[in-house]
Design a protein around this motif. Structure first.
Motif, mmCIF file in Angstrom:
data_model
loop_
_atom_site.group_PDB
_atom_site.id
_atom_site.type_symbol
_atom_site.label_atom_id
_atom_site.label_comp_id
_atom_site.label_asym_id
_atom_site.label_seq_id
_atom_site.Cartn_x
_atom_site.Cartn_y
_atom_site.Cartn_z
ATOM 1 N N ILE A 293 5.336 4.337 -4.535
ATOM 2 C CA ILE A 293 4.364 4.268 -5.620
ATOM 3 C C ILE A 293 4.935 3.490 -6.805
ATOM 4 O O ILE A 293 6.076 3.042 -6.783
ATOM 5 N N HIS A 294 4.106 3.330 -7.842
ATOM 6 C CA HIS A 294 4.496 2.752 -9.131
ATOM 7 C C HIS A 294 5.177 1.392 -8.993
ATOM 8 O O HIS A 294 6.297 1.179 -9.463
ATOM 9 N N GLY A 295 4.471 0.457 -8.352
ATOM 10 C CA GLY A 295 4.958 -0.911 -8.298
ATOM 11 C C GLY A 295 6.035 -1.172 -7.271
ATOM 12 O O GLY A 295 6.665 -2.241 -7.300
ATOM 13 N N SER A 296 6.264 -0.254 -6.364
ATOM 14 C CA SER A 296 7.233 -0.497 -5.293
ATOM 15 C C SER A 296 6.720 -1.599 -4.371
ATOM 16 O O SER A 296 5.516 -1.732 -4.144
ATOM 17 N N THR A 297 7.633 -2.387 -3.812
ATOM 18 C CA THR A 297 7.226 -3.454 -2.902
ATOM 19 C C THR A 297 8.412 -3.924 -2.074
ATOM 20 O O THR A 297 9.546 -3.483 -2.276
ATOM 21 N N GLY B 89 0.991 3.675 -2.696
ATOM 22 C CA GLY B 89 0.129 3.371 -3.832
ATOM 23 C C GLY B 89 -0.107 4.611 -4.665
ATOM 24 O O GLY B 89 -0.519 5.641 -4.153
ATOM 25 N N HIS B 90 0.127 4.510 -5.963
ATOM 26 C CA HIS B 90 0.145 5.696 -6.822
ATOM 27 C C HIS B 90 -1.232 6.302 -7.033
ATOM 28 O O HIS B 90 -1.440 7.491 -6.795
ATOM 29 N N ASP C 299 0.157 -1.687 -8.313
ATOM 30 C CA ASP C 299 0.415 -1.604 -6.882
ATOM 31 C C ASP C 299 -0.314 -2.667 -6.077
ATOM 32 O O ASP C 299 -0.178 -2.728 -4.849
ATOM 33 N N MET D 33 2.085 -4.557 -3.989
ATOM 34 C CA MET D 33 2.834 -3.847 -2.955
ATOM 35 C C MET D 33 2.666 -4.505 -1.589
ATOM 36 O O MET D 33 1.562 -4.865 -1.187
ATOM 37 N N GLY E 260 -2.574 -2.712 -2.213
ATOM 38 C CA GLY E 260 -1.688 -3.776 -1.758
ATOM 39 C C GLY E 260 -1.965 -4.290 -0.363
ATOM 40 O O GLY E 260 -3.082 -4.257 0.156
#
Length: 404
Positions: free
Chosen positions: A232-236, A255-256, A263, A266, A289
């Motif tokens: 979550i929070h912009g992870s990719t 996805g948060h 996101d 992502m 994403g």
């Protein structure tokens, strides 16, 4: 034993006949039952398959090497998909965990897993022996770390679990993570020079929060309080591969929230995993994403397998979906929090998937949409090969001096 029960067990066993692989995308159930009748009681975990060249590009990269323990960091060059550039601790020293305790999350003892993961320099972390690690608080990882459980039976269980927060280049390989609990409302160290207050954690097995270049491979995950793997929070730039997941409700959240638009960047590859018995939903549940779900084996779900909201792009390729016997839950997909007039525009595609026992996938969007290309991270193998490429999903039993 009933026919449907045989088919369910088959999906856990690498026992499909060559004639099936070569000639037909869907096996003749009676023929398959006949050919495996003498072997059906064999455990999936006791087959002892040593596979080279089975079509799994990750395993084919390193598992044939009988000297893998002397070349551990070579694993970092075997990643695929959106997380393929995660190098972990490839360029650092080997750190050997000798102590399974976790007595002080603020001042961790040298030789413990917590002491290893908070260091500033790249480290390739291995284990001196079999161990069960009951974490007192979340394991807050620092960047450029590999946790490599090969050669030992390593369980992170019964306490808090792994958090990858605002860090990059993480590899987690070959460990068992299960029975994770909520923790927090205390201080936890995240580097040699800093510790901070942690609010209550969710109880995920592996939580990725604002992380990038993350690869989770060949882990066995089950029975945690929240998710097994949440990003979550912009992870990719994440690859989740070769994992064996069982006995859990909300398996994977990517996805948060519908309102958290960061996101949209992502990108996650979900490949060669076995989604096994006792799973309910979210394999994965996606938002915003791009998600490539490729060559996984789905043998159990109680509500749905793949779902999402907020217009994610989902590219499902070469998976095998065995629907539950319950007539209500045959559908693979679940469109959430939107009317049909909206979700029919989302880009969800199934290509080359195998559907058994009445399973079906509800596609949406335009087949020629460029967003599908953005959700493609590697070439899919035919779904007829899923049994082979996922046969050894989960933590491997590796012995020094022989192929893993």
């Amino acid at each position: 034993m009933g026919l449907l029960h045989y088919l369910s067990l088959l999906s856990c066993l690498h026992l499909l006949p060559p004639s099936f692989v070569a000639s037909s995308p869907v096996p003749d159930p009676e023929l398959v039952v006949q050919e495996v009748n003498e072997k059906i009681n064999a455990s999936r975990r006791n087959l002892g398959v040593l596979s080279c060249g089975n079509g799994n590009p990750i395993d084919d990269c390193w598992r044939c090497d009988p000297h893998w323990e002397k070349n551990r960091q070579r694993l970092a060059d075997c990643a695929i998909g959106f997380g393929k550039h995660a190098i972990g601790g490839r360029d650092g020293k080997i750190y050997v965990v000798t102590d399974p305790t976790d007595k002080d999350p603020v001042n961790p003892k040298p030789g413990t897993l917590r002491h290893a993961v908070i260091q500033d320099e790249p480290l390739w972390i291995i284990f001196a022996r079999d161990m069960v690690i009951k974490l007192k608080e979340e394991l807050i990882m620092n960047s450029f770390k590999t946790i490599d459980g090969r050669g030992s039976s390593v369980h992170i269980a019964g306490g808090a679990c792994v958090t990858i927060q605002y860090v990059t280049n993480i590899i987690i390989h070959g460990i068992n993570v299960h029975d994770c609990k909520r923790a927090g409302n205390t201080y936890v160290r995240d580097s040699p020079s800093h510790y901070g207050w942690r609010t209550a954690s969710d109880g995920d097995a592996i939580s990725i929060f604002g992380g990038s270049h993350v690869w989770v491979d060949h882990c066995s995950l089950s029975n945690c309080q929240d998710g097994l793997i949440d990003a979550i929070h912009g992870s990719t730039a994440i690859t989740i591969s070769n994992n064996y997941m069982t006995h859990h409700n909300k398996v994977m959240l990517l996805g948060h929230s519908d309102s958290y638009t960061r996101d949209k960047n992502m990108q996650v590859t979900i490949a060669f995993n076995h989604f096994g018995e006792g799973l309910v939903q979210r394999m994965p549940r996606c938002r915003h994403g791009y998600f490539h779900v490729v060559n996984n084996d789905y043998t159990h779900w109680q509500m749905y397998a793949i779902g999402g909201s907020a217009a994610p792009t989902i590219n499902s390729q070469g998976n095998r979906f065995l629907a539950p016997n319950d007539r209500v839950f045959k559908e693979v997909t679940k469109y959430e929090d939107a009317p049909q007039s909206e979700w029919k525009k989302w880009n969800w595609r199934s290509e080359g998937d195998m559907f058994l026992n009445g399973a079906f996938f509800t596609a949406s969007g335009k087949a020629a949409s460029s967003s599908y290309a953005k959700a493609s991270s590697l070439a899919a193998r035919p779904s007829t090969l899923v049994a082979s490429v996922t046969a050894n999903a989960g933590a491997l039993v590796c012995k020094k001096g022989s192929r893993c």
